[in-house]
Design a protein around this motif. Structure first.
Motif, PDB file in Angstrom:
ATOM      1  N   ILE A 252      -1.291   6.955 -35.449  1.00 32.20           N
ATOM      2  CA  ILE A 252      -1.039   7.941 -34.408  1.00 32.20           C
ATOM      3  C   ILE A 252       0.301   7.729 -33.730  1.00 32.20           C
ATOM      4  O   ILE A 252       0.886   8.657 -33.166  1.00 32.20           O
TER       5      ILE A 252
ATOM      6  N   ILE B 272       2.793  10.130 -35.172  1.00 34.84           N
ATOM      7  CA  ILE B 272       2.548  11.503 -34.732  1.00 34.84           C
ATOM      8  C   ILE B 272       3.010  11.679 -33.291  1.00 34.84           C
ATOM      9  O   ILE B 272       3.678  12.668 -32.949  1.00 34.84           O
TER      10      ILE B 272
ATOM     11  N   PRO C 137      -4.702  20.024 -33.898  1.00 36.78           N
ATOM     12  CA  PRO C 137      -3.627  19.223 -34.472  1.00 36.78           C
ATOM     13  C   PRO C 137      -2.409  20.135 -34.688  1.00 36.78           C
ATOM     14  O   PRO C 137      -2.592  21.335 -34.874  1.00 36.78           O
ATOM     15  N   PRO C 138      -1.197  19.645 -34.626  1.00 38.02           N
ATOM     16  CA  PRO C 138      -0.810  18.237 -34.579  1.00 38.02           C
ATOM     17  C   PRO C 138      -0.740  17.650 -33.169  1.00 38.02           C
ATOM     18  O   PRO C 138      -0.066  16.640 -32.971  1.00 38.02           O
TER      19      PRO C 138
ATOM     20  N   THR D 174      -5.531  15.003 -33.527  1.00 36.49           N
ATOM     21  CA  THR D 174      -5.053  14.275 -34.707  1.00 36.49           C
ATOM     22  C   THR D 174      -5.618  12.853 -34.725  1.00 36.49           C
ATOM     23  O   THR D 174      -6.053  12.352 -35.765  1.00 36.49           O
TER      24      THR D 174
ATOM     25  N   ARG E 159      -8.413  11.241 -37.403  1.00 34.17           N
ATOM     26  CA  ARG E 159      -8.117  10.033 -38.159  1.00 34.17           C
ATOM     27  C   ARG E 159      -9.249   9.020 -38.030  1.00 34.17           C
ATOM     28  O   ARG E 159      -9.633   8.368 -39.006  1.00 34.17           O
TER      29      ARG E 159
ATOM     30  N   VAL F 261      -7.119  16.671 -41.387  1.00 38.17           N
ATOM     31  CA  VAL F 261      -6.430  17.228 -40.229  1.00 38.17           C
ATOM     32  C   VAL F 261      -6.191  18.725 -40.392  1.00 38.17           C
ATOM     33  O   VAL F 261      -6.308  19.501 -39.431  1.00 38.17           O
TER      34      VAL F 261
ATOM     35  N   LEU G  95      -7.488  21.736 -37.997  1.00 43.95           N
ATOM     36  CA  LEU G  95      -6.572  22.723 -37.428  1.00 43.95           C
ATOM     37  C   LEU G  95      -7.105  24.138 -37.609  1.00 43.95           C
ATOM     38  O   LEU G  95      -7.146  24.929 -36.654  1.00 43.95           O
TER      39      LEU G  95
ATOM     40  N   SER H 197      -0.003  15.135 -42.052  1.00 46.32           N
ATOM     41  CA  SER H 197       0.351  15.340 -40.644  1.00 46.32           C
ATOM     42  C   SER H 197       1.610  14.592 -40.237  1.00 46.32           C
ATOM     43  O   SER H 197       2.468  15.119 -39.521  1.00 46.32           O
ATOM     44  N   THR H 198       1.778  13.351 -40.728  1.00 47.97           N
ATOM     45  CA  THR H 198       2.966  12.566 -40.378  1.00 47.97           C
ATOM     46  C   THR H 198       4.229  13.188 -40.966  1.00 47.97           C
ATOM     47  O   THR H 198       5.243  13.357 -40.271  1.00 47.97           O
TER      48      THR H 198
END
Length: 449
Positions: free
Chosen positions: A61, A64, A155-156, A161, A165, A171, A175, A272-273
């Motif tokens: 995280i 993010i 998310p994000p 998020t 995880r 994710v 969303l 996501s990252t």
């Protein structure tokens, strides 16, 4: 005994943070160690559990959070957030300011922490109120609803998020479901609830408010602001990337065979990252270099943004340590065994535990991540449970009943010049309705898919 240990641990956390006023991160670590020892965990494993919980949470995280807060700062410093708000105002018109504000907050809030989004949008809201010659309170509840929906469901944004995880949920799916749940929730808790608040606390809607504590307001001229299309696209790019990849995944047949290099690249970009990193790089150009700004100036803004979340990251890590101790000490499994024989929905369980933590601890983020420690063991007895729904239910529960132990309560009260009663009948009422209605819509969606 495990239940008693948890109750005593929460009570100790409240005592340390509220009465003694000890730093929240330090308090979480102390309570985590105390709960681990009281639960009978071997002393040589206590610190390992705390470290793994803290590191495991921040390891994913942290990226993010870092990319997200820099993206939000670049958007704000370029005038992109103000452009989105003013365009929404122009589109909806003066008679529908509440709709303009809730949509703006919903969009801007995706890339920002709740408190950061609040501080960013309040000056814009006050400027709009001056132009329209009305009290800023007319747009307060819709703005807060838009920000809180993004905080709890989309998310994000770091909150959803992070929860996804912890549960191992996709994710992108979170969303898509979050949008389906979030839109009716912010309509109900924004413009519609605002009408009720005007009847409950009419005097509050005559107040001018005061935002002198935020310093000099930064207003951009028409020429200084980027266009709406590029501002909107920059704010929504991480959402677009993750949503597109999720749709592609859902559309692809499970027996399609070797996915190939192109499909692997698409999945990589939709992570996501990576989506946040790509969006940040795009923002550096669209909100900075492409508008004549120098890299050192942009990096200074990003550095200030990162510095502003250092304390919050530690608190989130402390929450992760507490969560891991609940799992490693067996407390989560014990509670899971208690309810395993009951006909209780894991979705309702996740919402209820998160709501309990939120009311007790004040922090929605700590409430959400602490909930995971008690709910994860329960999922093994309910293998068919939709993890995306569990994620959304936890987010919804963590939004409930913001009151005097939550910093946001006092921010809203002070900015809009409200009494404590008026704050309860606006902000607290809205956060509670948002949490409960969110749970209802989650159940409805769960039955439909």
């Amino acid at each position: 005994m495990p239940l008693l240990i948890v109750v005593v641990g929460i009570a100790a956390l409240l005592l340390l943070t509220i009465k003694i006023k000890l730093n929240t991160f330090v308090s979480l670590v102390i309570v985590s160690i105390g709960v681990a020892i009281a639960s009978g965990m071997p002393l040589n494993k206590v610190v390992t559990s705390v470290e793994s919980g803290l590191g495991g949470t921040l390891g994913h995280i942290g990226l993010i959070f870092g990319f997200g807060v820099m993206l939000g700062r670049l958007l704000a410093d370029a005038g992109g957030a103000q452009r989105i708000a003013l365009t929404m105002l122009k589109y909806f018109g003066a008679r529908k300011l509440d709709w303009a504000v809730v949509c703006s907050a919903f969009i801007v809030g995706i890339a920002l922490f709740f408190e950061v989004g609040l501080i960013l949008l309040v000056p814009i809201l006050f400027a709009i109120a001056r132009e329209a010659k009305i009290s800023p309170m007319n747009m307060c509840v819709p703005m807060l609803a838009g920000l809180l929906v993004a905080h709890g469901f989309l998310p994000p944004h770091p909150g959803p998020t992070m929860i996804a995880r912890e549960y191992g949920a996709d994710v992108g799916v979170v969303l898509l479901y979050g949008v389906l749940v979030g839109i009716p929730v912010f309509i109900l808790c924004g413009p519609l609830l605002n009408k009720l608040c005007k009847r409950l606390i009419p005097e509050a809607f005559k107040k001018a408010g005061n935002i002198e504590s935020l310093g000099v307001e930064k207003n951009f001229s028409e020429a200084d602001m980027p266009g709406f299309a590029i501002s909107f696209f920059t704010a929504m790019l991480p959402v677009i990337l993750m949503a597109l990849v999720t749709i592609i995944q859902m559309a692809r047949p499970k027996d399609a065979g070797d996915p190939g290099t192109l499909y692997s690249i698409i999945l990589f970009i939709g992570n996501s990252t990576i989506a946040m990193l790509v969006s940040l790089l795009f923002a550096l150009y669209a909100m900075g270099v492409g508008r004549g700004k120098k890299i050192p100036e942009l990096m200074a803004s990003c550095g200030q943004a990162i510095a502003g979340i250092a304390g919050l990251l530690l608190i989130i890590g402390g929450g992760g340590a507490f969560k891991q101790v609940l799992i490693d000490s067996g407390v989560g499994s014990y509670i899971s065994s208690l309810v395993s024989g009951m006909d209780i929905s894991p979705i309702l369980m996740a919402w209820g535990v998160a709501a309990f933590f939120r009311i007790c601890l004040g922090s929605a983020t700590v409430a959400a991540i602490s909930t995971a420690g008690l709910v994860i063991p329960l999922l093994s007895t309910h293998p068919q449970t939709n993890l995306a729904m569990i994620t959304l239910a936890t987010g919804a529960g963590s939004c409930i009943c913001s009151h005097v132990n939550d910093a946001s309560f006092w921010m809203v009260k002070n900015f809009f010049g409200l009494t404590t009663k008026e704050t309860f009948l606006s902000w607290t009422l809205m956060s509670t309705l948002l949490s409960i209605s969110g749970l209802i819509f989650i159940f409805i969606l769960d039955m439909m898919i």
